[in-house]
Design a protein around this motif. Structure first.
Motif, PDB file in Angstrom:
ATOM      1  N   ASP A 111       4.969  -6.120   3.240  1.00  0.00           N
ATOM      2  CA  ASP A 111       3.656  -6.333   3.633  1.00  0.00           C
ATOM      3  C   ASP A 111       2.550  -5.776   2.861  1.00  0.00           C
ATOM      4  N   LYS A 112       2.856  -4.677   2.139  1.00  0.00           N
ATOM      5  CA  LYS A 112       1.730  -4.440   0.926  1.00  0.00           C
ATOM      6  C   LYS A 112       1.928  -5.148  -0.336  1.00  0.00           C
ATOM      7  N   ALA A 113       0.632  -4.737  -1.072  1.00  0.00           N
ATOM      8  CA  ALA A 113       1.228  -5.015  -2.334  1.00  0.00           C
ATOM      9  C   ALA A 113       0.277  -4.055  -3.384  1.00  0.00           C
ATOM     10  N   THR A 114       0.944  -3.986  -3.592  1.00  0.00           N
ATOM     11  CA  THR A 114       0.110  -2.477  -4.652  1.00  0.00           C
ATOM     12  C   THR A 114      -0.429  -2.781  -6.547  1.00  0.00           C
ATOM     13  N   GLN A 148       3.333 -13.501   3.856  1.00  0.00           N
ATOM     14  CA  GLN A 148       3.591 -11.773   4.417  1.00  0.00           C
ATOM     15  C   GLN A 148       2.121 -10.643   4.231  1.00  0.00           C
ATOM     16  N   THR A 149       1.627 -10.289   2.585  1.00  0.00           N
ATOM     17  CA  THR A 149       0.669  -9.728   2.388  1.00  0.00           C
ATOM     18  C   THR A 149      -0.833  -9.840   3.564  1.00  0.00           C
ATOM     19  N   THR A 150      -0.498  -8.438   3.615  1.00  0.00           N
ATOM     20  CA  THR A 150      -1.678  -8.511   4.557  1.00  0.00           C
ATOM     21  C   THR A 150      -2.313  -7.062   4.163  1.00  0.00           C
ATOM     22  N   GLU A 151      -1.936  -6.061   3.567  1.00  0.00           N
ATOM     23  CA  GLU A 151      -2.805  -4.846   2.844  1.00  0.00           C
ATOM     24  C   GLU A 151      -2.516  -4.945   1.104  1.00  0.00           C
ATOM     25  N   ILE A 152      -3.308  -4.191   0.437  1.00  0.00           N
ATOM     26  CA  ILE A 152      -3.447  -4.310  -0.913  1.00  0.00           C
ATOM     27  C   ILE A 152      -3.435  -2.958  -1.249  1.00  0.00           C
ATOM     28  N   TRP A 153      -3.008  -2.220  -1.998  1.00  0.00           N
ATOM     29  CA  TRP A 153      -3.357  -0.555  -2.626  1.00  0.00           C
ATOM     30  C   TRP A 153      -3.510  -0.923  -3.981  1.00  0.00           C
ATOM     31  N   VAL A 154      -4.492   0.268  -3.907  1.00  0.00           N
ATOM     32  CA  VAL A 154      -4.838   0.373  -5.268  1.00  0.00           C
ATOM     33  C   VAL A 154      -5.469   2.557  -5.289  1.00  0.00           C
ATOM     34  N   ALA A 208      -5.809   8.524  -6.627  1.00  0.00           N
ATOM     35  CA  ALA A 208      -6.915   8.425  -5.643  1.00  0.00           C
ATOM     36  C   ALA A 208      -5.528   7.074  -5.327  1.00  0.00           C
ATOM     37  N   TYR A 209      -5.456   6.899  -3.922  1.00  0.00           N
ATOM     38  CA  TYR A 209      -5.238   6.100  -3.218  1.00  0.00           C
ATOM     39  C   TYR A 209      -6.186   5.397  -2.468  1.00  0.00           C
ATOM     40  N   LEU A 210      -6.340   4.195  -2.668  1.00  0.00           N
ATOM     41  CA  LEU A 210      -7.204   3.548  -1.726  1.00  0.00           C
ATOM     42  C   LEU A 210      -6.700   1.690  -1.192  1.00  0.00           C
ATOM     43  N   ARG A 211      -7.393   1.756  -0.673  1.00  0.00           N
ATOM     44  CA  ARG A 211      -5.870   0.376   0.465  1.00  0.00           C
ATOM     45  C   ARG A 211      -7.277  -0.717   0.814  1.00  0.00           C
ATOM     46  N   LYS A 212      -6.991  -1.685   0.848  1.00  0.00           N
ATOM     47  CA  LYS A 212      -7.821  -3.110   1.695  1.00  0.00           C
ATOM     48  C   LYS A 212      -7.322  -3.943   2.508  1.00  0.00           C
ATOM     49  N   ILE A 213      -7.803  -3.911   3.583  1.00  0.00           N
ATOM     50  CA  ILE A 213      -6.578  -4.944   4.714  1.00  0.00           C
ATOM     51  C   ILE A 213      -7.419  -6.564   4.639  1.00  0.00           C
ATOM     52  N   LEU A 214      -6.460  -7.623   4.015  1.00  0.00           N
ATOM     53  CA  LEU A 214      -6.885  -8.655   4.552  1.00  0.00           C
ATOM     54  C   LEU A 214      -6.734  -9.577   5.634  1.00  0.00           C
ATOM     55  N   ALA A 215      -7.607 -10.491   5.267  1.00  0.00           N
ATOM     56  CA  ALA A 215      -8.206 -10.865   6.252  1.00  0.00           C
ATOM     57  C   ALA A 215      -7.165 -11.987   6.783  1.00  0.00           C
TER      58      ALA A 215
END
Length: 169
Positions: free
Chosen positions: A85-88, A118-124, A157-164
């Motif tokens: 469920d993660k996209a990087t 199914q993607t619920t979060e994006i990591w950068v 640095a790892y940053l995360r965004k939770i998708l609506a």
């Protein structure tokens, strides 16, 4: 005080094909040279990846690399890897002469339709000293700092965004 932004450009964004690997490699090297200089490390992965390694990466089914074209010229790209469920996102690159014109921001928004359902979060991830680049790309500052990790001389640095739940903001 930040520099005034240049007017954004009209670009065409679509997936990069294996046949375009040479052009992508050239773009990434041009875009990441200043980052390598800033970190005093000419061996950062975008600068050491070979053409064959890049072709193999472009052929993967769990990775999408989008390119931004200005006419026939590749002026930007972003790589997105899917895992559950993660996209990087990584390797966001904009040609030096096109930086500050909205190419990176347009690429960040263009990935949304390519995300699996199914993607619920994006990591950068980015160099620790480059976190401002992500903040500049996302005016809502929806990416939250999660942790740092050191590989060789670089600290990422790892940053995360939770998708609506609806519409994948």
């Amino acid at each position: 005080m930040s520099e005034p932004r240049v007017e954004s450009v009209e670009i065409n964004i679509e997936p990069v094909e294996v046949a375009q690997a040479g052009e992508l490699l050239t773009l990434r090297r041009a875009a990441f040279v200043t980052e390598a200089q800033a970190y005093g490390d000419p061996n950062i992965p975008p600068l050491t990846q070979t053409l064959d390694e890049l072709r193999a990466d472009l052929a993967r089914t769990d990775v999408v690399t989008l390119g931004a074209w200005l006419g026939h010229r590749l002026v930007g790209s972003v790589r997105v890897e899917f895992e559950g469920d993660k996209a990087t996102l990584g390797r966001l690159a904009v040609a030096p002469d096109q930086q500050g014109r909205g190419v990176g921001t347009q690429l960040m928004f263009a990935i949304l339709p390519h995300l699996p359902e199914q993607t619920t979060e994006i990591w950068v991830f980015t160099g620790k000293d480059s976190k401002e680049n992500i903040a500049d790309l996302d005016p809502d500052h929806a990416y939250e700092d999660q942790h740092d990790a050191t590989t060789g001389k670089l600290t990422y640095a790892y940053l995360r965004k939770i998708l609506a739940a609806q519409g994948k903001d």
